[in-house]
Design an enzyme around this catalytic site. Structure first.
Site, PDB file in Angstrom:
ATOM      1  N   GLN A  64      -6.519  -2.727  -0.633  1.00  9.41           N
ATOM      2  CA  GLN A  64      -5.935  -2.452   0.680  1.00  9.41           C
ATOM      3  C   GLN A  64      -6.451  -1.130   1.247  1.00  9.41           C
ATOM      4  O   GLN A  64      -7.149  -1.093   2.243  1.00  9.41           O
ATOM      5  CB  GLN A  64      -4.409  -2.438   0.553  1.00  9.41           C
ATOM      6  CG  GLN A  64      -3.680  -2.495   1.866  1.00  9.41           C
ATOM      7  CD  GLN A  64      -2.266  -3.040   1.702  1.00  9.41           C
ATOM      8  OE1 GLN A  64      -1.980  -3.851   0.835  1.00  9.41           O
ATOM      9  NE2 GLN A  64      -1.370  -2.600   2.544  1.00  9.41           N
ATOM     10  N   ASP A  65      -6.103  -0.022   0.597  1.00 14.70           N
ATOM     11  CA  ASP A  65      -6.631   1.286   0.994  1.00 14.70           C
ATOM     12  C   ASP A  65      -6.636   2.178  -0.241  1.00 14.70           C
ATOM     13  O   ASP A  65      -6.102   1.802  -1.285  1.00 14.70           O
ATOM     14  CB  ASP A  65      -5.845   1.900   2.166  1.00 14.70           C
ATOM     15  CG  ASP A  65      -4.391   2.199   1.860  1.00 14.70           C
ATOM     16  OD1 ASP A  65      -3.876   1.714   0.825  1.00 14.70           O
ATOM     17  OD2 ASP A  65      -3.749   2.911   2.647  1.00 14.70           O
ATOM     18  N   PRO A  66      -7.262   3.351  -0.183  1.00 18.26           N
ATOM     19  CA  PRO A  66      -7.399   4.179  -1.389  1.00 18.26           C
ATOM     20  C   PRO A  66      -6.048   4.667  -1.913  1.00 18.26           C
ATOM     21  O   PRO A  66      -5.046   4.706  -1.193  1.00 18.26           O
ATOM     22  CB  PRO A  66      -8.249   5.364  -0.908  1.00 18.26           C
ATOM     23  CG  PRO A  66      -8.950   4.873   0.319  1.00 18.26           C
ATOM     24  CD  PRO A  66      -7.996   3.914   0.958  1.00 18.26           C
TER      25      PRO A  66
END
Length: 231
Positions: A64-66
């Protein structure tokens, strides 16, 4: 145009990089990096693309994201730097990895060995503010990463491993006639017991690669990370 990545992804992603939306994203990120703590550091934003070229990509594991805490984000989905405690999702990935293909769990979360073999460890959003998951969602990264997913799909013979609803929302970008999609609930402790455990994504991925005429992935990670081998 300046080469942002340094391999064939620059050409594949050129229309997105040259778009007005990306220029807006760059302006936004410049301000964000100057005024907030953003992960990963700007030198590792494109690490996934740098390590795994377009031509070499055989597998995509979409995140999804870091990670949004200090020291964690590497620019590769699900991966953390050596010396950083394993996040709960990665612990569950290692458990399934052992149950599926017998890969011995390691005490670090640095997944570069997978990337070096053609596993694109891609987050849909490539940056995140400290402590604010999804804080950069909808700011423009999706243009870049959706373009990458669509280009790989059009090329074909790619295994897309999609864990959880967010990743599975990208299925409309993927031509299932040319590629293989492996999907299950997310490895997060909130959902792993609902079908991630026992889903055997790693052996299923290798079975698909062999059918494509590609070499399978050696999922066993090294017990120690050589600092010289870090991206």
């Amino acid at each position: 145009m300046k080469k942002l990545i340094g391999n064939d992804w620059d050409e594949v992603l050129a229309p997105a990089f040259e778009s007005e939306k990306y220029q807006e994203l760059r302006d936004f990120l410049k301000e964000e990096y100057q005024t907030k703590q953003i992960f990963p550091d700007m030198y590792h934003i494109f690490t996934a693309f740098k390590l795994t070229s377009f031509a070499d990509t055989k597998v995509v594991i979409l995140g999804q994201d870091p990670y949004h805490n200090p020291g964690q984000a590497t620019g590769m989905s699900f991966s953390v730097n050596p010396g950083v405690p394993l996040p709960p999702s990665l612990k569950n990935i290692y458990k399934e990895l052992y149950d599926d293909v017998g890969a011995v769990p390691v005490n670090h979360g640095y997944l570069k060995k997978w990337a070096d073999q053609g596993v694109l460890l891609l987050n849909a959003v490539l940056t995140v503010p400290y402590g604010n998951a999804n804080g950069h969602r909808g700011k423009g990264w999706e243009l870049i990463t959706d373009t990458a997913i669509k280009a790989l799909s059009d090329r074909g013979k790619v295994v897309f491993i999609l864990w959880g609803k967010f990743a599975q929302n990208k299925i409309p970008l993927i031509d299932e006639g040319k590629n293989v999609i492996i999907k299950s609930p997310h490895p997060s402790p909130f959902s792993a017991d609902r079908g991630f455990f026992g889903s055997r994504p790693f052996s299923r991925c290798n079975d698909a690669l062999i059918k494509f005429g590609e070499s399978p992935i050696d999922w066993q990670l090294p017990q120690e990370v050589n600092p010289a081998d870090m991206a």
